[in-house]
Motif scaffolding. Structure first.
Motif, PDB file in Angstrom:
ATOM      1  N   GLU A 274      34.763  38.910  45.989  1.00  0.00           N
ATOM      2  CA  GLU A 274      35.794  39.373  45.044  1.00  0.00           C
ATOM      3  C   GLU A 274      35.596  40.839  44.720  1.00  0.00           C
ATOM      4  OE1 GLU A 274      37.729  36.794  41.835  1.00  0.00           O
ATOM      5  OE2 GLU A 274      36.210  37.926  40.699  1.00  0.00           O
ATOM      6  N   PHE A 275      36.708  41.582  44.620  1.00  0.00           N
ATOM      7  CA  PHE A 275      36.647  42.989  44.253  1.00  0.00           C
ATOM      8  C   PHE A 275      38.003  43.417  43.702  1.00  0.00           C
ATOM      9  CE2 PHE A 275      38.228  42.866  48.557  1.00  0.00           C
ATOM     10  CZ  PHE A 275      39.180  43.861  48.629  1.00  0.00           C
ATOM     11  N   LYS A 276      37.989  44.536  42.992  1.00  0.00           N
ATOM     12  CA  LYS A 276      39.222  45.086  42.431  1.00  0.00           C
ATOM     13  C   LYS A 276      39.613  46.337  43.211  1.00  0.00           C
ATOM     14  CE  LYS A 276      40.007  44.682  38.071  1.00  0.00           C
ATOM     15  NZ  LYS A 276      39.986  44.812  36.590  1.00  0.00           N
ATOM     16  N   GLN A 277      40.885  46.406  43.615  1.00  0.00           N
ATOM     17  CA  GLN A 277      41.389  47.573  44.313  1.00  0.00           C
ATOM     18  C   GLN A 277      41.676  48.710  43.331  1.00  0.00           C
ATOM     19  OE1 GLN A 277      43.666  45.400  48.064  1.00  0.00           O
ATOM     20  NE2 GLN A 277      44.890  46.094  46.336  1.00  0.00           N
ATOM     21  N   GLY A 278      41.947  49.882  43.887  1.00  0.00           N
ATOM     22  CA  GLY A 278      42.214  51.041  43.049  1.00  0.00           C
ATOM     23  C   GLY A 278      43.432  50.888  42.159  1.00  0.00           C
ATOM     24  N   ASP A 279      44.426  50.087  42.593  1.00  0.00           N
ATOM     25  CA  ASP A 279      45.637  49.891  41.790  1.00  0.00           C
ATOM     26  C   ASP A 279      45.484  48.771  40.773  1.00  0.00           C
ATOM     27  OD1 ASP A 279      45.643  47.639  43.379  1.00  0.00           O
ATOM     28  OD2 ASP A 279      47.595  48.003  44.303  1.00  0.00           O
TER      29      ASP A 279
ATOM     30  N   THR B 109      44.649  45.583  41.473  1.00  0.00           N
ATOM     31  CA  THR B 109      44.790  44.262  42.076  1.00  0.00           C
ATOM     32  C   THR B 109      43.421  43.632  42.298  1.00  0.00           C
ATOM     33  OG1 THR B 109      46.856  44.860  43.191  1.00  0.00           O
ATOM     34  CG2 THR B 109      45.638  42.991  44.091  1.00  0.00           C
ATOM     35  N   LEU B 110      43.276  42.371  41.913  1.00  0.00           N
ATOM     36  CA  LEU B 110      42.024  41.646  42.110  1.00  0.00           C
ATOM     37  C   LEU B 110      42.155  40.790  43.367  1.00  0.00           C
ATOM     38  CD1 LEU B 110      39.213  40.974  40.848  1.00  0.00           C
ATOM     39  CD2 LEU B 110      40.318  38.968  39.825  1.00  0.00           C
ATOM     40  N   ILE B 111      41.305  41.030  44.350  1.00  0.00           N
ATOM     41  CA  ILE B 111      41.308  40.299  45.622  1.00  0.00           C
ATOM     42  C   ILE B 111      40.131  39.331  45.637  1.00  0.00           C
ATOM     43  CG2 ILE B 111      41.140  40.462  48.129  1.00  0.00           C
ATOM     44  CD1 ILE B 111      43.738  41.604  47.069  1.00  0.00           C
ATOM     45  N   THR B 112      40.408  38.068  45.968  1.00  0.00           N
ATOM     46  CA  THR B 112      39.360  37.053  46.094  1.00  0.00           C
ATOM     47  C   THR B 112      39.498  36.364  47.439  1.00  0.00           C
ATOM     48  OG1 THR B 112      39.527  36.662  43.708  1.00  0.00           O
ATOM     49  CG2 THR B 112      38.251  35.078  44.986  1.00  0.00           C
TER      50      THR B 112
ATOM     51  N   ILE C 184      40.597  31.087  52.241  1.00  0.00           N
ATOM     52  CA  ILE C 184      41.620  31.270  51.216  1.00  0.00           C
ATOM     53  C   ILE C 184      41.576  32.718  50.740  1.00  0.00           C
ATOM     54  CG2 ILE C 184      42.506  30.430  49.009  1.00  0.00           C
ATOM     55  CD1 ILE C 184      40.504  28.002  49.429  1.00  0.00           C
ATOM     56  N   PHE C 185      42.737  33.355  50.707  1.00  0.00           N
ATOM     57  CA  PHE C 185      42.875  34.694  50.139  1.00  0.00           C
ATOM     58  C   PHE C 185      43.740  34.584  48.881  1.00  0.00           C
ATOM     59  CE2 PHE C 185      42.518  35.211  54.707  1.00  0.00           C
ATOM     60  CZ  PHE C 185      41.630  36.252  54.874  1.00  0.00           C
ATOM     61  N   ARG C 186      43.292  35.216  47.811  1.00  0.00           N
ATOM     62  CA  ARG C 186      44.115  35.282  46.607  1.00  0.00           C
ATOM     63  C   ARG C 186      44.217  36.729  46.142  1.00  0.00           C
ATOM     64  NH1 ARG C 186      41.805  32.983  41.121  1.00  0.00           N
ATOM     65  NH2 ARG C 186      40.639  34.938  41.337  1.00  0.00           N
TER      66      ARG C 186
END
Length: 274
Positions: A61-66, A68-71, A82-84
């Motif tokens: 899991e990480f947070k993008q510069g904009d 958005t939280l990607i998991t 699974i991508f969220r």
């Protein structure tokens, strides 16, 4: 998960620091690893990697510069990934505070290291900014079916917790649906979406002017750093007999481009012409 200030370092130093990830013996069944990673836009973020040997699963899991939280979750028991994406909404344009998307597909061999190995992974320098050793090609995925959340446990026990906020936006591919049906999964889990790329009946969202018109949305993400392969070293005992042992990992970066149907462009505001 936050954007940090970028640290300057020579390419030689970064290469040396990126190699300082080792596999150590660990008694626990689960572990967490926090890694600093440079994103494609130049920002530095913190990735949180968790491994659960008992459930045989890995999450990233990480947070993008904009914002958005990607998991990402790899379920090795069910061979499912699974991508969220939790995308910040545009409140001034009538969107909710955030929009959730889930994409589900089969997990292939050698995509990521086993959960048992991930659980033993440690880094010698937590402040190092990690750069992937291998940049894998962009994967194009046409998501032609929706997944029923209440029955998705048949695919993976992780889907309900991961995708509960994306209840009406959980997608998968036709090829994966066929694979799961052949394995005996109940077909009522899936609902075919009213579009295919081969016979496009809808415009791309970025070229659709009417905000309430159905269209084909695209969403892209990149896992900028993850352990994709194990490295082996060779040793010799006192008798001169050689043997191999796990001594580290190879890191990869990989991008994913999803295309799927939405009933209105309002659900795909990021996919606009600039």
């Amino acid at each position: 998960m936050f954007a940090s200030r970028v640290c300057a370092a020579s390419a030689r130093t970064l290469t040396r620091l990126c190699a300082a990830l080792v596999l150590l013996a660990a008694a626990g069944l689960s572990s967490e690893l926090r890694v600093r990673v440079r994103l494609s836009d130049g920002l530095v973020t913190e990735e949180v990697l968790e491994a659960d040997s008992e459930k045989d699963a890995i999450s990233l899991e990480f947070k993008q510069g904009d914002g958005t939280l990607i998991t990402f979750v790899a379920d090795f028991k069910q061979d499912v990934k699974i991508f969220r994406a939790l995308i910040l909404g545009e409140l001034e344009r009538g969107q909710n505070q955030y929009q959730a998307l889930c994409f589900i597909s089969r997990l292939s061999r050698n995509e990521i290291i086993p959960s048992e190995s991930m659980a033993r992974l440690r880094q010698k320098n937590p402040q190092a900014i990690r750069l992937a050793e291998e940049r894998r090609g962009l994967e194009q995925l046409t998501m032609s079916a929706a997944v029923n959340l209440s029955r998705a446990w048949q695919l993976s026990s992780h889907i309900h917790n991961m995708c509960s906020e994306a209840r009406e936006a959980i997608y998968t591919r036709e090829a994966d649906v066929k694979h799961w049906l052949d394995k005996g999964v109940d077909g009522s889990i899936f609902e075919a979406l009213p579009q295919t790329v081969e016979v496009p009946s809808f415009q791309a969202c970025h070229s659709t002017k009417d905000m309430w018109q159905p269209c084909l949305c695209t969403y892209s993400l990149r896992l900028e750093w993850y352990p994709c392969l194990l490295k082996y070293c060779r040793s010799r005992d006192s008798a001169g007999k050689g043997s191999n042992y796990k001594c580290g990992i190879k890191s990869c970066s990989k991008g994913y481009h999803f295309t799927y149907y939405v009933p209105q462009k309002q659900l795909c505001l990021w996919d606009e012409e600039t």
